[in-house]
Design a protein around this motif. Structure first.
Motif, PDB file in Angstrom:
ATOM      1  N   GLU A  87     110.774  44.055  24.404  1.00 53.33           N
ATOM      2  CA  GLU A  87     111.657  44.799  23.489  1.00 53.33           C
ATOM      3  C   GLU A  87     112.684  45.591  24.297  1.00 53.33           C
ATOM      4  O   GLU A  87     113.879  45.584  23.980  1.00 53.33           O
ATOM      5  CB  GLU A  87     110.849  45.733  22.603  1.00 53.33           C
ATOM      6  CG  GLU A  87     111.709  46.485  21.599  1.00 53.33           C
ATOM      7  CD  GLU A  87     110.918  47.418  20.692  1.00 53.33           C
ATOM      8  OE1 GLU A  87     111.491  47.875  19.690  1.00 53.33           O
ATOM      9  OE2 GLU A  87     109.742  47.686  20.995  1.00 53.33           O
ATOM     10  N   ARG A  88     112.230  46.252  25.353  1.00 51.36           N
ATOM     11  CA  ARG A  88     113.131  47.018  26.212  1.00 51.36           C
ATOM     12  C   ARG A  88     114.161  46.101  26.858  1.00 51.36           C
ATOM     13  O   ARG A  88     115.359  46.409  26.895  1.00 51.36           O
ATOM     14  CB  ARG A  88     112.306  47.734  27.284  1.00 51.36           C
ATOM     15  CG  ARG A  88     113.126  48.457  28.353  1.00 51.36           C
ATOM     16  CD  ARG A  88     112.190  48.952  29.456  1.00 51.36           C
ATOM     17  NE  ARG A  88     112.872  49.831  30.392  1.00 51.36           N
ATOM     18  CZ  ARG A  88     113.567  49.429  31.447  1.00 51.36           C
ATOM     19  NH1 ARG A  88     113.690  48.128  31.682  1.00 51.36           N
ATOM     20  NH2 ARG A  88     114.126  50.306  32.251  1.00 51.36           N
ATOM     21  N   ALA A  89     113.687  44.941  27.352  1.00 49.52           N
ATOM     22  CA  ALA A  89     114.586  44.010  28.035  1.00 49.52           C
ATOM     23  C   ALA A  89     115.662  43.477  27.097  1.00 49.52           C
ATOM     24  O   ALA A  89     116.832  43.355  27.472  1.00 49.52           O
ATOM     25  CB  ALA A  89     113.782  42.857  28.626  1.00 49.52           C
ATOM     26  N   VAL A  90     115.261  43.179  25.862  1.00 50.46           N
ATOM     27  CA  VAL A  90     116.230  42.673  24.880  1.00 50.46           C
ATOM     28  C   VAL A  90     117.298  43.727  24.595  1.00 50.46           C
ATOM     29  O   VAL A  90     118.498  43.428  24.522  1.00 50.46           O
ATOM     30  CB  VAL A  90     115.507  42.249  23.578  1.00 50.46           C
ATOM     31  CG1 VAL A  90     116.510  42.053  22.441  1.00 50.46           C
ATOM     32  CG2 VAL A  90     114.719  40.972  23.795  1.00 50.46           C
ATOM     33  N   ILE A  91     116.888  44.968  24.431  1.00 53.50           N
ATOM     34  CA  ILE A  91     117.840  46.048  24.136  1.00 53.50           C
ATOM     35  C   ILE A  91     118.837  46.230  25.282  1.00 53.50           C
ATOM     36  O   ILE A  91     120.030  46.446  25.067  1.00 53.50           O
ATOM     37  CB  ILE A  91     117.081  47.352  23.843  1.00 53.50           C
ATOM     38  CG1 ILE A  91     116.311  47.216  22.516  1.00 53.50           C
ATOM     39  CG2 ILE A  91     118.031  48.540  23.786  1.00 53.50           C
ATOM     40  CD1 ILE A  91     115.333  48.333  22.255  1.00 53.50           C
ATOM     41  N   LEU A  92     118.347  46.113  26.520  1.00 49.63           N
ATOM     42  CA  LEU A  92     119.201  46.340  27.685  1.00 49.63           C
ATOM     43  C   LEU A  92     120.020  45.119  28.086  1.00 49.63           C
ATOM     44  O   LEU A  92     121.006  45.237  28.807  1.00 49.63           O
ATOM     45  CB  LEU A  92     118.348  46.784  28.885  1.00 49.63           C
ATOM     46  CG  LEU A  92     117.598  48.115  28.744  1.00 49.63           C
ATOM     47  CD1 LEU A  92     116.760  48.374  29.988  1.00 49.63           C
ATOM     48  CD2 LEU A  92     118.571  49.257  28.509  1.00 49.63           C
ATOM     49  N   CYS A  93     119.619  43.940  27.610  1.00 52.11           N
ATOM     50  CA  CYS A  93     120.250  42.696  28.061  1.00 52.11           C
ATOM     51  C   CYS A  93     121.681  42.568  27.521  1.00 52.11           C
ATOM     52  O   CYS A  93     121.922  42.709  26.322  1.00 52.11           O
ATOM     53  CB  CYS A  93     119.418  41.497  27.625  1.00 52.11           C
ATOM     54  SG  CYS A  93     120.041  39.921  28.240  1.00 52.11           S
ATOM     55  N   LEU A  94     122.609  42.247  28.434  1.00 52.72           N
ATOM     56  CA  LEU A  94     124.007  42.057  28.039  1.00 52.72           C
ATOM     57  C   LEU A  94     124.437  40.596  28.139  1.00 52.72           C
ATOM     58  O   LEU A  94     125.526  40.235  27.709  1.00 52.72           O
ATOM     59  CB  LEU A  94     124.927  42.910  28.930  1.00 52.72           C
ATOM     60  CG  LEU A  94     124.708  44.425  28.871  1.00 52.72           C
ATOM     61  CD1 LEU A  94     125.617  45.131  29.859  1.00 52.72           C
ATOM     62  CD2 LEU A  94     124.937  44.951  27.459  1.00 52.72           C
ATOM     63  N   GLY A  95     123.586  39.750  28.717  1.00 51.55           N
ATOM     64  CA  GLY A  95     123.921  38.341  28.889  1.00 51.55           C
ATOM     65  C   GLY A  95     123.092  37.437  27.990  1.00 51.55           C
ATOM     66  O   GLY A  95     122.558  37.868  26.964  1.00 51.55           O
ATOM     67  N   GLU A  96     122.960  36.177  28.397  1.00 50.16           N
ATOM     68  CA  GLU A  96     122.232  35.196  27.599  1.00 50.16           C
ATOM     69  C   GLU A  96     120.797  35.007  28.077  1.00 50.16           C
ATOM     70  O   GLU A  96     120.038  34.266  27.468  1.00 50.16           O
ATOM     71  CB  GLU A  96     122.959  33.848  27.639  1.00 50.16           C
ATOM     72  CG  GLU A  96     124.292  33.849  26.906  1.00 50.16           C
ATOM     73  CD  GLU A  96     124.875  32.466  26.788  1.00 50.16           C
ATOM     74  OE1 GLU A  96     124.454  31.579  27.562  1.00 50.16           O
ATOM     75  OE2 GLU A  96     125.737  32.262  25.911  1.00 50.16           O
ATOM     76  N   GLN A  97     120.422  35.650  29.193  1.00 49.22           N
ATOM     77  CA  GLN A  97     119.070  35.554  29.709  1.00 49.22           C
ATOM     78  C   GLN A  97     118.554  36.921  30.132  1.00 49.22           C
ATOM     79  O   GLN A  97     119.320  37.766  30.589  1.00 49.22           O
ATOM     80  CB  GLN A  97     119.021  34.612  30.932  1.00 49.22           C
ATOM     81  CG  GLN A  97     119.103  33.127  30.592  1.00 49.22           C
ATOM     82  CD  GLN A  97     118.854  32.264  31.819  1.00 49.22           C
ATOM     83  OE1 GLN A  97     119.228  32.638  32.934  1.00 49.22           O
ATOM     84  NE2 GLN A  97     118.221  31.125  31.639  1.00 49.22           N
ATOM     85  N   ILE A  98     117.227  37.096  29.967  1.00 54.79           N
ATOM     86  CA  ILE A  98     116.583  38.292  30.501  1.00 54.79           C
ATOM     87  C   ILE A  98     116.472  38.101  32.011  1.00 54.79           C
ATOM     88  O   ILE A  98     115.931  37.096  32.485  1.00 54.79           O
ATOM     89  CB  ILE A  98     115.185  38.481  29.890  1.00 54.79           C
ATOM     90  CG1 ILE A  98     115.258  38.626  28.357  1.00 54.79           C
ATOM     91  CG2 ILE A  98     114.487  39.679  30.525  1.00 54.79           C
ATOM     92  CD1 ILE A  98     115.989  39.831  27.875  1.00 54.79           C
ATOM     93  N   THR A  99     116.981  39.066  32.768  1.00 53.47           N
ATOM     94  CA  THR A  99     116.929  38.994  34.228  1.00 53.47           C
ATOM     95  C   THR A  99     116.081  40.144  34.760  1.00 53.47           C
ATOM     96  O   THR A  99     115.692  41.044  33.995  1.00 53.47           O
ATOM     97  CB  THR A  99     118.349  39.080  34.820  1.00 53.47           C
ATOM     98  OG1 THR A  99     118.836  40.423  34.632  1.00 53.47           O
ATOM     99  CG2 THR A  99     119.305  38.093  34.150  1.00 53.47           C
ATOM    100  N   PRO A 100     115.782  40.163  36.074  1.00 51.08           N
ATOM    101  CA  PRO A 100     115.008  41.278  36.634  1.00 51.08           C
ATOM    102  C   PRO A 100     115.644  42.644  36.382  1.00 51.08           C
ATOM    103  O   PRO A 100     114.942  43.656  36.340  1.00 51.08           O
ATOM    104  CB  PRO A 100     114.965  40.953  38.123  1.00 51.08           C
ATOM    105  CG  PRO A 100     115.029  39.458  38.172  1.00 51.08           C
ATOM    106  CD  PRO A 100     115.968  39.089  37.066  1.00 51.08           C
ATOM    107  N   HIS A 101     116.967  42.688  36.206  1.00 50.09           N
ATOM    108  CA  HIS A 101     117.650  43.965  35.983  1.00 50.09           C
ATOM    109  C   HIS A 101     117.176  44.668  34.713  1.00 50.09           C
ATOM    110  O   HIS A 101     117.287  45.894  34.608  1.00 50.09           O
ATOM    111  CB  HIS A 101     119.167  43.747  35.895  1.00 50.09           C
ATOM    112  CG  HIS A 101     119.762  43.194  37.153  1.00 50.09           C
ATOM    113  ND1 HIS A 101     119.854  43.915  38.316  1.00 50.09           N
ATOM    114  CD2 HIS A 101     120.273  41.960  37.426  1.00 50.09           C
ATOM    115  CE1 HIS A 101     120.416  43.172  39.250  1.00 50.09           C
ATOM    116  NE2 HIS A 101     120.677  41.985  38.743  1.00 50.09           N
ATOM    117  N   GLU A 102     116.662  43.902  33.738  1.00 54.17           N
ATOM    118  CA  GLU A 102     116.229  44.501  32.478  1.00 54.17           C
ATOM    119  C   GLU A 102     114.746  44.894  32.485  1.00 54.17           C
ATOM    120  O   GLU A 102     114.234  45.392  31.486  1.00 54.17           O
ATOM    121  CB  GLU A 102     116.470  43.536  31.310  1.00 54.17           C
ATOM    122  CG  GLU A 102     117.921  43.393  30.900  1.00 54.17           C
ATOM    123  CD  GLU A 102     118.670  42.396  31.757  1.00 54.17           C
ATOM    124  OE1 GLU A 102     119.707  42.788  32.329  1.00 54.17           O
ATOM    125  OE2 GLU A 102     118.214  41.237  31.870  1.00 54.17           O
TER     126      GLU A 102
END
Length: 453
Positions: A371-386
């Protein structure tokens, strides 16, 4: 019990013909409704339920074929019998190709019409029963709301399939966040009591005095603030299922009263003297080691035996890491839709981090992480940055198996999981199969399938 009276809708622009049909069919016990043209059907059905439609082909404003098409497009599935003159039998056959159940030629033979109506209604009932059965079979014993293809989960599903249809008391054990309440829901849903109430109570969330009142109810005046009689969870769950979560947090005194209900089906409300009886199936769950608590005198051994007629243990997420890609994909899709984000998948580097995390919070932690990763994601894939900071320990080596802009499927994720785990374990297949929670032969088959050697 009074049998449901089937409702028929007559659609015909000739009032005398409708009257003739209505008189004859009412004598057969049908409830008859009527409209005078095809364009009135959909507005009428929006406000009225019917079991069958008798539809004239030739009408002034909207003919039968157009009406039938409109019914299909609107999603109505009740059977339609077409009424047609001899000269338009070809049109009636065309109507059947478009979904009509049958056709009757005019002038109508009432006996033939009655037989056709009875056949259509019987067919519809069988169709609905079949669809209902399919739905039950699809849900029953598949526990589709619980994700897990690992051997440990498949073994648990087999046990659930055997215990759910019974009335046995079940003790569900597992670490916090493994999904014990989800398993309890699945047992109730697949049980003969699924039409009864499903009542839940977390025993750790209440002080001892409040817990007894919640469980058994209380009489007016039994304590300060008890202004009226109140039913407890056992009474509310009568003829259904009661799920007691964190039962290991219950005092010996309350344990004794629970044992009495399990043995005799009897209890008294707090402050009351009247003995009440209930018919309840009890499901209990805990993250504690009840057997260790028995040795220290914190839990009654006789209650433990009563609760664990069928014990079900949910493995920790770290013990079935092969399930992480599917679980992660499920939560990703759920929260992407909820937050209206177009996220295609999880980058291999991020998946590698997810796979090697210890997950002390289990599935609940995984869900929160996605859920956190989706909220922070700005691209088309979840990356380690999220991902949260705790995912970055120095011993994790991340290496993308696919280009960052590729379409990353569950199959790709599984391949990457196996590749990364093999690499981490020095290609030791026995250790890798243990870490992934799969049989060694299954691992060998996957290595061959994905050409990892």
């Amino acid at each position: 019990m009074t049998k449901h009276k089937e409702t028929l809708l007559l659609v015909d622009d000739e009032a005398p013909h409708r009257t003739m049909l209505k008189v004859n069919l009412q004598s057969n016990g049908y409830r008859i409704l009527e409209v005078s043209d095809g364009d009135e059907v959909l507005p009428f059905l929006a406000k009225n339920r019917v079991d069958l439609i008798l539809l004239d082909l030739k009408m002034k404003r909207m003919d039968g074929i157009t009406t039938l098409s409109a019914l299909l497009q609107a999603g109505y599935s009740c059977p339609v019998i077409v009424l047609t003159a001899f000269s338009s039998v070809e049109s009636a056959v065309d109507a059947m190709k478009k979904g009509a159940f049958d056709y009757i030629t005019k002038p109508v033979d009432i006996d033939e019409l009655r037989l056709t109506i009875a056949r259509a209604l019987n067919f519809q009932n069988l169709k609905e029963e079949n669809e209902s059965l399919k739905t039950r079979l699809n849900d029953q014993f598949q526990f589709s709301n619980i994700i897990g293809k690992s051997p440990a989960m498949q073994e648990m599903f087999s046990t659930l399939a055997m215990v759910a249809p019974t009335d046995a008391t079940v003790l569900i054990t597992g670490e916090s966040g493994t999904g014990k309440e989800l398993v309890a829901n699945a047992i109730h849903h697949n049980s003969p009591r699924n039409n009864g109430p499903f009542i839940k109570l977390n025993c750790a969330a209440l002080h001892e005095n409040l817990l007894e009142s919640e469980l058994f109810g209380h009489e007016a005046g039994s304590f300060t603030g008890a202004t009226s009689r109140r039913k407890g969870r056992f009474e509310l769950a009568h003829k259904g299922t009661l799920f007691l979560d964190e039962i290991g947090d219950m005092s010996i005194s309350t344990q004794t009263k629970i044992l009495r209900i399990l043995q005799e089906g009897e209890f008294e409300r707090v402050g009351g003297t009247t003995t009440n009886t209930v018919d309840v199936r009890l499901l209990a769950a805990t993250h504690k080691d009840l057997e260790a608590m028995i040795s220290t005198g914190e839990f009654r051994q006789d209650l433990f035996f009563r609760l664990s007629v069928v014990p079900i243990h949910i493995p920790a997420l770290r013990e079935r890491s092969i399930d992480i890609p599917e679980l992660a994909s499920f939560f990703l899709n759920h929260y992407a839709a909820k937050n209206r984000k177009d996220i295609k998948g999880i980058h291999p580097e991020a998946l590698n981090l997810l796979m090697h995390h210890t997950w002390p919070g289990n599935i609940r932690e995984l869900e929160n992480t996605l859920e956190r990763a989706v909220i922070l994601c700005l691209g088309e894939q979840i990356t380690p940055h999220e991902l949260p900071p705790q995912f970055f320990t120095g011993d994790i080596q991340t290496r993308p198996a696919l280009p960052a802009n590729s379409e990353f499927t569950l199959r790709d994720m599984e391949r990457e999981v196996i590749r990364a785990t093999l690499e981490k374990n020095g290609n030791n297949k026995s250790l890798t199969s243990k870490k992934l929670g799969i049989a060694r032969q299954t691992l060998l088959n996957k290595i061959k399938e994905y050409k990892l050697e």
